[in-house]
Design a protein around this motif. Structure first.
Motif, PDB file in Angstrom:
ATOM      1  N   LEU A  48     -11.072  39.445  21.657  1.00 18.72           N
ATOM      2  CA  LEU A  48     -12.060  39.069  22.678  1.00 18.72           C
ATOM      3  C   LEU A  48     -13.310  38.500  22.021  1.00 18.72           C
ATOM      4  O   LEU A  48     -13.875  37.503  22.483  1.00 18.72           O
ATOM      5  CB  LEU A  48     -12.414  40.276  23.546  1.00 18.72           C
ATOM      6  CG  LEU A  48     -11.285  40.790  24.448  1.00 18.72           C
ATOM      7  CD1 LEU A  48     -11.700  42.074  25.150  1.00 18.72           C
ATOM      8  CD2 LEU A  48     -10.891  39.731  25.486  1.00 18.72           C
ATOM      9  N   LEU A  53     -15.203  35.003  23.827  1.00 19.24           N
ATOM     10  CA  LEU A  53     -16.660  35.043  23.985  1.00 19.24           C
ATOM     11  C   LEU A  53     -17.310  33.962  23.150  1.00 19.24           C
ATOM     12  O   LEU A  53     -16.842  33.613  22.066  1.00 19.24           O
ATOM     13  CB  LEU A  53     -17.210  36.407  23.555  1.00 19.24           C
ATOM     14  CG  LEU A  53     -16.718  37.637  24.312  1.00 19.24           C
ATOM     15  CD1 LEU A  53     -17.299  38.897  23.687  1.00 19.24           C
ATOM     16  CD2 LEU A  53     -17.101  37.551  25.781  1.00 19.24           C
ATOM     17  N   ASN A  55     -20.626  33.121  20.987  1.00 16.06           N
ATOM     18  CA  ASN A  55     -21.745  33.742  20.283  1.00 16.06           C
ATOM     19  C   ASN A  55     -21.742  35.259  20.432  1.00 16.06           C
ATOM     20  O   ASN A  55     -22.772  35.861  20.760  1.00 16.06           O
ATOM     21  CB  ASN A  55     -23.083  33.187  20.797  1.00 16.06           C
ATOM     22  CG  ASN A  55     -23.134  31.682  20.694  1.00 16.06           C
ATOM     23  OD1 ASN A  55     -22.709  31.117  19.681  1.00 16.06           O
ATOM     24  ND2 ASN A  55     -23.608  31.031  21.745  1.00 16.06           N
ATOM     25  N   ASP A  57     -21.994  39.048  19.610  1.00 12.46           N
ATOM     26  CA  ASP A  57     -22.731  39.790  18.597  1.00 12.46           C
ATOM     27  C   ASP A  57     -21.866  40.929  18.060  1.00 12.46           C
ATOM     28  O   ASP A  57     -20.691  41.082  18.432  1.00 12.46           O
ATOM     29  CB  ASP A  57     -24.069  40.298  19.161  1.00 12.46           C
ATOM     30  CG  ASP A  57     -23.872  41.258  20.322  1.00 12.46           C
ATOM     31  OD1 ASP A  57     -22.770  41.838  20.452  1.00 12.46           O
ATOM     32  OD2 ASP A  57     -24.818  41.431  21.109  1.00 12.46           O
ATOM     33  N   GLY A  60     -19.901  43.133  20.330  1.00 14.33           N
ATOM     34  CA  GLY A  60     -18.885  42.521  21.185  1.00 14.33           C
ATOM     35  C   GLY A  60     -19.458  42.000  22.482  1.00 14.33           C
ATOM     36  O   GLY A  60     -18.744  41.878  23.474  1.00 14.33           O
ATOM     37  N   GLN A  61     -20.739  41.682  22.473  1.00 19.54           N
ATOM     38  CA  GLN A  61     -21.350  41.137  23.683  1.00 19.54           C
ATOM     39  C   GLN A  61     -21.601  39.649  23.505  1.00 19.54           C
ATOM     40  O   GLN A  61     -22.090  39.208  22.463  1.00 19.54           O
ATOM     41  CB  GLN A  61     -22.663  41.864  23.987  1.00 19.54           C
ATOM     42  CG  GLN A  61     -22.441  43.334  24.301  1.00 19.54           C
ATOM     43  CD  GLN A  61     -23.721  44.026  24.727  1.00 19.54           C
ATOM     44  OE1 GLN A  61     -24.766  43.417  24.853  1.00 19.54           O
ATOM     45  NE2 GLN A  61     -23.631  45.324  24.954  1.00 19.54           N
ATOM     46  N   GLY A  62     -21.274  38.893  24.520  1.00 16.87           N
ATOM     47  CA  GLY A  62     -21.458  37.452  24.492  1.00 16.87           C
ATOM     48  C   GLY A  62     -21.001  36.862  25.808  1.00 16.87           C
ATOM     49  O   GLY A  62     -20.405  37.555  26.633  1.00 16.87           O
ATOM     50  N   SER A  63     -21.289  35.588  25.999  1.00 18.84           N
ATOM     51  CA  SER A  63     -20.918  34.949  27.266  1.00 18.84           C
ATOM     52  C   SER A  63     -19.418  34.680  27.297  1.00 18.84           C
ATOM     53  O   SER A  63     -18.845  34.224  26.312  1.00 18.84           O
ATOM     54  CB  SER A  63     -21.668  33.624  27.410  1.00 18.84           C
ATOM     55  OG  SER A  63     -23.046  33.867  27.454  1.00 18.84           O
ATOM     56  N   ALA A  64     -18.819  34.953  28.447  1.00 21.40           N
ATOM     57  CA  ALA A  64     -17.371  34.743  28.592  1.00 21.40           C
ATOM     58  C   ALA A  64     -17.050  33.262  28.440  1.00 21.40           C
ATOM     59  O   ALA A  64     -17.773  32.398  28.939  1.00 21.40           O
ATOM     60  CB  ALA A  64     -16.905  35.258  29.945  1.00 21.40           C
ATOM     61  N   VAL A 216     -12.851  42.239  32.619  1.00 20.32           N
ATOM     62  CA  VAL A 216     -12.750  43.657  32.331  1.00 20.32           C
ATOM     63  C   VAL A 216     -13.059  44.419  33.623  1.00 20.32           C
ATOM     64  O   VAL A 216     -13.903  44.000  34.420  1.00 20.32           O
ATOM     65  CB  VAL A 216     -13.704  44.053  31.184  1.00 20.32           C
ATOM     66  CG1 VAL A 216     -15.154  43.893  31.591  1.00 20.32           C
ATOM     67  CG2 VAL A 216     -13.418  45.437  30.678  1.00 20.32           C
TER      68      VAL A 216
ATOM     69  N   VAL B  28     -16.604  40.638  30.585  1.00 19.29           N
ATOM     70  CA  VAL B  28     -15.926  40.999  29.350  1.00 19.29           C
ATOM     71  C   VAL B  28     -16.896  41.026  28.174  1.00 19.29           C
ATOM     72  O   VAL B  28     -16.734  41.796  27.236  1.00 19.29           O
ATOM     73  CB  VAL B  28     -14.732  40.049  29.103  1.00 19.29           C
ATOM     74  CG1 VAL B  28     -15.212  38.649  28.740  1.00 19.29           C
ATOM     75  CG2 VAL B  28     -13.801  40.600  28.053  1.00 19.29           C
ATOM     76  N   GLY B  29     -17.949  40.216  28.221  1.00 17.26           N
ATOM     77  CA  GLY B  29     -18.961  40.233  27.164  1.00 17.26           C
ATOM     78  C   GLY B  29     -20.273  40.837  27.627  1.00 17.26           C
ATOM     79  O   GLY B  29     -21.279  40.743  26.926  1.00 17.26           O
ATOM     80  N   GLN B  30     -20.272  41.442  28.815  1.00 19.24           N
ATOM     81  CA  GLN B  30     -21.428  42.142  29.393  1.00 19.24           C
ATOM     82  C   GLN B  30     -22.646  41.237  29.549  1.00 19.24           C
ATOM     83  O   GLN B  30     -23.775  41.706  29.501  1.00 19.24           O
ATOM     84  CB  GLN B  30     -21.795  43.367  28.553  1.00 19.24           C
ATOM     85  CG  GLN B  30     -20.671  44.379  28.475  1.00 19.24           C
ATOM     86  CD  GLN B  30     -21.073  45.606  27.666  1.00 19.24           C
ATOM     87  OE1 GLN B  30     -22.134  46.173  27.857  1.00 19.24           O
ATOM     88  NE2 GLN B  30     -20.216  46.005  26.745  1.00 19.24           N
ATOM     89  N   ARG B  31     -22.434  39.947  29.705  1.00 15.96           N
ATOM     90  CA  ARG B  31     -23.562  39.033  29.802  1.00 15.96           C
ATOM     91  C   ARG B  31     -23.897  38.625  31.237  1.00 15.96           C
ATOM     92  O   ARG B  31     -24.851  37.895  31.452  1.00 15.96           O
ATOM     93  CB  ARG B  31     -23.316  37.789  28.949  1.00 15.96           C
ATOM     94  CG  ARG B  31     -23.473  38.050  27.465  1.00 15.96           C
ATOM     95  CD  ARG B  31     -24.930  38.350  27.114  1.00 15.96           C
ATOM     96  NE  ARG B  31     -25.081  38.994  25.823  1.00 15.96           N
ATOM     97  CZ  ARG B  31     -25.161  38.365  24.670  1.00 15.96           C
ATOM     98  NH1 ARG B  31     -25.128  37.064  24.642  1.00 15.96           N
ATOM     99  NH2 ARG B  31     -25.293  39.032  23.553  1.00 15.96           N
ATOM    100  N   GLU B  33     -22.742  36.460  33.323  1.00 17.95           N
ATOM    101  CA  GLU B  33     -22.827  35.029  33.645  1.00 17.95           C
ATOM    102  C   GLU B  33     -22.173  34.689  34.981  1.00 17.95           C
ATOM    103  O   GLU B  33     -22.344  33.592  35.494  1.00 17.95           O
ATOM    104  CB  GLU B  33     -22.221  34.177  32.532  1.00 17.95           C
ATOM    105  CG  GLU B  33     -20.750  34.390  32.266  1.00 17.95           C
ATOM    106  CD  GLU B  33     -20.492  35.632  31.430  1.00 17.95           C
ATOM    107  OE1 GLU B  33     -21.145  35.801  30.410  1.00 17.95           O
ATOM    108  OE2 GLU B  33     -19.648  36.445  31.833  1.00 17.95           O
TER     109      GLU B  33
END
Lengths: 459, 336
Positions: A48, A53, A55, A57, A60-64, A216, B28-31, B33
């Motif tokens: 993932l 994703l 960018n 971090d 594991g956080q980033g824009s889908a 998710v 899924v990336g907690q952003r 969007e």
């Protein structure tokens, strides 16, 4: 073709190279590296982070990211909705019709595949050969039949129709002639006096898409009033257009084979979809807001229906063009077929021997000639003839190859002509049985077309 | 007769909502969007289940919203949710909101990414039961769902991170619904509206705006979070650590029972912070005996905010309506 075969699975080096450049291969193969639940969680998180994703971090956080699938479907003709009206309906009996129903996905569409080896438990359904995501024709027929049952429920309650769903479906369709013609009936072992299969007149095609995304879901735990373990899903990404192709085969000349019957059947079918699909959605978890659609356009193409315009792209089938024959074509034939390799070699050697004979003659003359100037002329002639020998051999080999190619083209042409003749014979409808079309756009287009077919607009 | 004469249209309710504070459902990336259906559905399901639990109905949630396919007592969903999110847009939230604390201790603050603002449309469709004998029950379930939706929109929040300011919406037209008749049953042992409280803190000043006239979400969030910290501080007493953590959440231990919204506009030009919660909010319940004292402390703390007293405080506590929770639900829904 990008396929995953057993040879590929057995070749670690191939796998490594493909994994590096192809997210779909990664998703298909990485599970094999998991030897414990923790391995699997780590592999999923890594996938993932790297593939789903932008960018990402360290947490594991980033824009889908929207992921593009391989796209050979259009090239190899799987996407039947892209066919011209003539191509799709040529040869169909009068009254037959084709609906092209375009919609836009407004929320992710879940179509769970039975792929036990995928990295995730919930991959979307993809074509085994091309890797392209799609909604199966059988699923679409089921969703359409469900919408129809809700739109035209009849007078008896669903529970009152039978002891289980197959029996209820059987009873429902027996009681609704439109439903029976549209969807047919499979006996499925139903014990009923009037059991027995009957083919439906509708033919569904898959709806193809090209982009997916990962989602998710995090179920709650009432003991803590907090989320538990997240569940990842692969989904067909929203904001893509899909086109449902449905063809109604009308058995013209048979009972209920008139155009009015077809119009009535299709009007009810399309109205059911128009009012129920936008509120119920498509695919898995559709009642939970996934697989939401916005209606875009409705196109009707029909054989011999009055009141329809000729299709804009109505170029009818053309007799195949005869491949041109080179002037030397017949010289390389034997018994109405290209020369065999042995025959060709025989002819070639014969022609070359003729040249060699000239060379021998010239060589003899050169040796006998006393005059220096005349001897020079003979030498020049010898050079020309020797060069022409090489040219002749090249030319004959090229012509032989060309004739073989043209012969193959002409064979294909002859077969295409034969098919054309048959299709013309089968498809030769009466003068007025042309293929016409009607196209409407906008979110009301499906319903407007249904009303037109129900002859509510025009009368 | 037209072949379409008997066409049955879906029995749907359409909710046209507008965000007052941003909506967030992770991803899924907690952003944040985009807005995810499961996040919205989960909050609607949860809140309607709380409403039913107040009336002693603990099976409402699975009866209406369905169960997993492998559940023993399997139910299909009796309601379908369709979303139109086309008029929402993603806005960037401040990465982190914090401020120097009076006690001098360093605290990590609250982290944000993106969230959604604008208009959204929810279409809820009632799927009638297969068996006609269930129709009366299904009709009363549908009635309760609509009442719960009205309460959630009027007094509570939607989706995730609502404990930190997100999720306040308003609707021009709430779904019409008949009020509940008086109910005789005792509340369920499950968390329910009988344990809920709803407050609105109203202020004279409008919301702070950016150069384009849109709400300045950093300032609006900080305003609400300062109130949250203030209310949490009201439970910062000896022997109250566990209760405070239970009510305001603790990582990997408890979800938050108390939701405090960001500052948002009121129609009269003023502004408001919405505070609501559920005590207890877990099953099995915890700290039941401490509820009365804890809520009194929270209510008292509202009179002395972090930056002055609100001009007006609206306060509703389920504990004051245990004798007739149906009437209270009607009142909260605005149909009494």
């Amino acid at each position: 073709m990008e396929t995953i075969c057993f040879d590929f699975l057995a070749d670690p080096e191939q796998q490594r190279r493909r994994r590096e450049r192809d997210w779909m291969v990664q998703a298909a193969l990485l599970r094999a590296d998991a030897h414990s639940p923790k391995d699997l969680t780590d592999l999923r998180s890594g996938f993932l982070r790297e593939q789903a994703l932008d960018n990402a971090d360290s947490r594991g956080q980033g824009s889908a990211r929207i992921l593009q699938c391989r796209d050979p479907v259009a090239r190899i003709g799987f996407d039947t909705a892209g066919r011209e009206a003539q191509q799709a309906l040529r040869g169909f009996p009068v009254g037959s019709a084709r609906l092209l129903l375009r919609f836009r996905l407004v929320t992710p569409l879940l179509t769970k595949d039975d792929d036990a080896f995928n990295l995730f438990d919930n991959p979307v359904r993809k074509d085994r050969l091309t890797g392209r995501p799609f909604v199966a024709a059988a699923s679409l027929k089921g969703l359409a039949a469900d919408a129809y049952q809700r739109a035209f429920p009849g007078t008896r309650s669903w529970a009152g129709l039978g002891g289980d769903d197959p029996a209820r479906t059987h009873a429902f369709r027996r009681a609704d002639a439109h439903a029976l013609r549209l969807f047919g009936i499979a006996d499925d072992g139903v014990q009923a006096p009037d059991s027995g299969s009957q083919a439906g007149r509708l033919h569904f095609s898959p709806v193809w898409f090209s982009k997916v995304q990962y989602l998710v879901m995090n179920p709650g735990d009432p003991r803590q009033a907090a989320g538990t373990l997240p569940i990842q899903f692969e989904a067909i990404a929203p904001e893509q257009a899909g086109v449902l192709e449905v063809i109604y085969f009308n058995p013209a000349g048979m009972p209920h084979g008139d155009v009015a019957t077809v119009r009535g059947d299709l009007a009810r079918f399309l109205a059911a979809l128009a009012v129920w699909w936008p509120v119920l959605g498509l695919g898995a978890k559709r009642l939970g807001g996934y697989g939401g659609i916005a209606i875009d356009r409705a196109e009707l193409q029909a054989v011999g229906w009055p009141g329809l315009e000729a299709p804009a792209m109505a170029a009818g089938p053309q007799r195949p063009t005869e491949p041109s024959r080179p002037a030397y074509f017949d010289h390389y034939l034997e018994n109405d077929a290209p020369l065999s390799e042995a025959s060709f070699q025989g002819r070639l050697q014969q022609r070359l021997a003729e040249v060699d004979q000239r060379v021998t003659g010239l060589e003899a003359r050169r040796l006998q000639q006393k005059d220096k100037n005349l001897r020079q002329k003979i030498v020049k002639e010898l050079d020309k003839v020797t060069a022409s020998r090489k040219a002749l051999e090249s030319q004959m080999r090229a012509e032989y190859a060309k004739v073989q190619g043209v012969w193959a083209e002409r064979e294909a042409w002859r077969q295409a002509c034969a098919v054309f003749e048959v299709e013309q014979e089968v498809g030769d409808a009466p003068q007025d049985a042309v293929i016409g079309q009607r196209t409407l756009t906008g979110h009301d287009s499906w319903m407007e077309l249904a009303r037109w077919m129900a002859v509510e607009d025009d009368q | 007769m037209s072949v379409l004469a008997t066409l049955a249209e879906p029995p749907s309710v359409i909710l046209n909502l507008e965000t007052c504070t941003p909506l967030y459902t992770g991803g899924v990336g907690q952003r944040g969007e985009s807005l995810h259906p499961s996040g919205l559905l989960g909050s609607l399901r949860r809140f309607s289940g709380l409403s039913a639990a107040a009336l002693g109905d603990s099976s409402f949630e699975t009866r209406l919203w369905g169960t997993a396919p492998d559940a023993k007592d399997r139910h299909a969903k009796r309601v379908a949710l369709a979303l139109d999110l086309g008029e929402l847009k993603a806005v960037t939230m401040p990465d982190k909101v914090t401020w120097p604390r009076e006690d001098g201790r360093s605290r990590p603050g609250w982290y944000f990414s993106q969230a959604q603002v604008g208009r959204l449309r929810l279409t809820l469709t009632h799927r009638s039961p297969t068996d006609p004998r269930d129709r009366d029950r299904a009709a009363s379930d549908w009635q309760l769902l609509l009442l719960a939706l009205r309460i959630q929109i009027r007094h509570a929040t939607l989706a995730a991170r609502d404990q930190w300011g997100m999720g306040v919406v308003q609707a021009a037209d709430l779904p019409a619904v008949e009020p509940l008749a008086a109910q005789g049953g005792a509340p369920s042992r499950h968390p329910g509206l009988q344990g809920a409280f709803f407050a609105q803190l109203q202020f004279d000043d409008g919301v702070p705006v950016d150069g384009g006239g849109a709400p300045d979400w950093r300032k609006c969030l900080e305003f609400g979070l300062r109130w949250r910290a203030h209310l949490r501080g009201a439970l910062r007493m000896p022997g109250m650590d566990d209760l405070r953590h239970y009510l305001f959440g603790q990582l990997n231990q408890w979800g938050s029972a108390i939701n405090v919204s960001a500052l948002h506009r009121l129609p009269d030009g003023g502004s408001a912070v919405r505070v609501w919660g559920l005590v207890p909010h877990t099953a099995p319940a915890r700290f039941e005996q401490a509820r009365t004292d804890a809520l009194k402390r929270l209510r008292d703390a509202m009179d002395t905010g972090p930056r002055g007293r609100p001009r007006r405080i609206l306060w509703e506590d389920g504990a004051a309506h245990t004798g007739d929770l149906a009437a209270w639900i009607n009142q909260l829904a605005g149909v009494a």
